[in-house]
Design a protein around this motif. Structure first.
Motif, mmCIF file in Angstrom:
data_model
loop_
_atom_site.group_PDB
_atom_site.id
_atom_site.type_symbol
_atom_site.label_atom_id
_atom_site.label_comp_id
_atom_site.label_asym_id
_atom_site.label_seq_id
_atom_site.Cartn_x
_atom_site.Cartn_y
_atom_site.Cartn_z
ATOM 1 N N PRO A 81 0.900 12.565 -17.079
ATOM 2 C CA PRO A 81 2.126 11.583 -17.113
ATOM 3 C C PRO A 81 3.466 12.326 -17.549
ATOM 4 N N ALA A 82 3.396 13.399 -18.010
ATOM 5 C CA ALA A 82 4.590 14.148 -18.163
ATOM 6 C C ALA A 82 5.090 14.805 -17.015
ATOM 7 N N ASP A 83 3.877 15.107 -16.174
ATOM 8 C CA ASP A 83 4.504 15.688 -14.815
ATOM 9 C C ASP A 83 4.943 14.888 -13.906
ATOM 10 N N ASP A 84 4.954 13.575 -14.074
ATOM 11 C CA ASP A 84 5.194 12.520 -13.162
ATOM 12 C C ASP A 84 6.750 12.652 -12.599
ATOM 13 N N ARG A 86 8.963 10.679 -11.352
ATOM 14 C CA ARG A 86 9.843 9.449 -11.570
ATOM 15 C C ARG A 86 10.232 9.469 -13.117
ATOM 16 N N PRO A 87 11.714 9.360 -13.366
ATOM 17 C CA PRO A 87 12.151 9.237 -14.478
ATOM 18 C C PRO A 87 11.771 8.156 -15.458
ATOM 19 N N GLY A 88 11.107 8.344 -16.628
ATOM 20 C CA GLY A 88 10.857 7.370 -17.448
ATOM 21 C C GLY A 88 11.740 6.403 -18.198
ATOM 22 N N PRO A 89 11.588 5.558 -19.136
ATOM 23 C CA PRO A 89 12.807 4.744 -19.529
ATOM 24 C C PRO A 89 13.677 5.270 -20.455
ATOM 25 N N ALA A 93 17.574 5.539 -19.667
ATOM 26 C CA ALA A 93 18.564 5.105 -20.676
ATOM 27 C C ALA A 93 19.695 6.004 -20.968
ATOM 28 N N LEU A 94 18.961 7.410 -21.358
ATOM 29 C CA LEU A 94 19.938 8.415 -21.446
ATOM 30 C C LEU A 94 21.107 8.663 -20.021
ATOM 31 N N ALA A 95 20.454 8.549 -18.919
ATOM 32 C CA ALA A 95 21.352 8.636 -17.507
ATOM 33 C C ALA A 95 22.411 7.548 -17.741
ATOM 34 N N ALA A 96 22.034 6.494 -17.759
ATOM 35 C CA ALA A 96 22.980 5.338 -17.970
ATOM 36 C C ALA A 96 24.140 5.652 -19.026
#
Length: 168
Positions: A81-84, A86-89, A93-96
């Motif tokens: 899952p850490a290699d996915d 796609r950005p996680g929540p 949130a940090l990008a926003a």
């Protein structure tokens, strides 16, 4: 007494675990460890088993069955899952938050800079000609103006960026 029991059972457990482990797809040492834990739990609750060798063989087989069931029921991820990619929540949130800080800082810039940088950051991706027409300035002056505005923005954001980093 516990030490004597463990010493007496060690060779038998090693042999039994080696024989059963390969059928479960696990390591013999993992199987041994699970049986030792079961033995310690048994000793704490009920004392030593009346027939330790028989108890040990049954415990090894029970742990091997448990291991086979686990292998049948658990399916590995295709990727961690850490290699996915796609950005996680948390990343969203940090990008926003960063995007909000950037927009707020752009709004505090002097002169035409807010309008110019808003046009440059627009999702419509306008050309220099379109931006120059919208702002009413020559297309040739957009580059120097953009450079000046980005310098102002860099100076405005420098304290916020420096405060956010971990030092040490």
């Amino acid at each position: 007494m516990t030490y004597d029991l463990v010493a007496a059972l060690r060779p038998l457990l090693t042999a039994e675990a080696s024989a059963e482990a390969h059928a479960t797809g696990s390591e013999p040492g993992d199987l041994e460890q699970a049986v030792w834990v079961r033995l310690l739990e048994r000793l704490a609750a009920d004392g030593p088993p009346p027939d330790p060798q028989r108890w040990l063989r049954r415990a090894v087989r029970a742990e091997a069955r448990r291991g086979r069931r686990t292998v049948r029921r658990e399916h590995p991820y295709g990727a961690e899952p850490a290699d996915d990619a796609r950005p996680g929540p948390e990343q969203l949130a940090l990008a926003a938050a960063r995007y909000g800080l950037l927009r707020e800082a752009v709004g505090r810039l002097p002169g035409r800079c807010p309008r110019l940088l808003e046009a440059l950051l627009s999702p419509k991706d306008p050309t220099y000609r379109e931006i120059a027409g919208e702002l009413g300035i020559s297309q040739g002056s957009l580059g120097p103006e953009r450079s000046r505005c980005l310098g102002c923005l860099r100076r405005l954001l420098a304290p916020e960026v420096a405060a956010g980093g971990v030092r040490g």
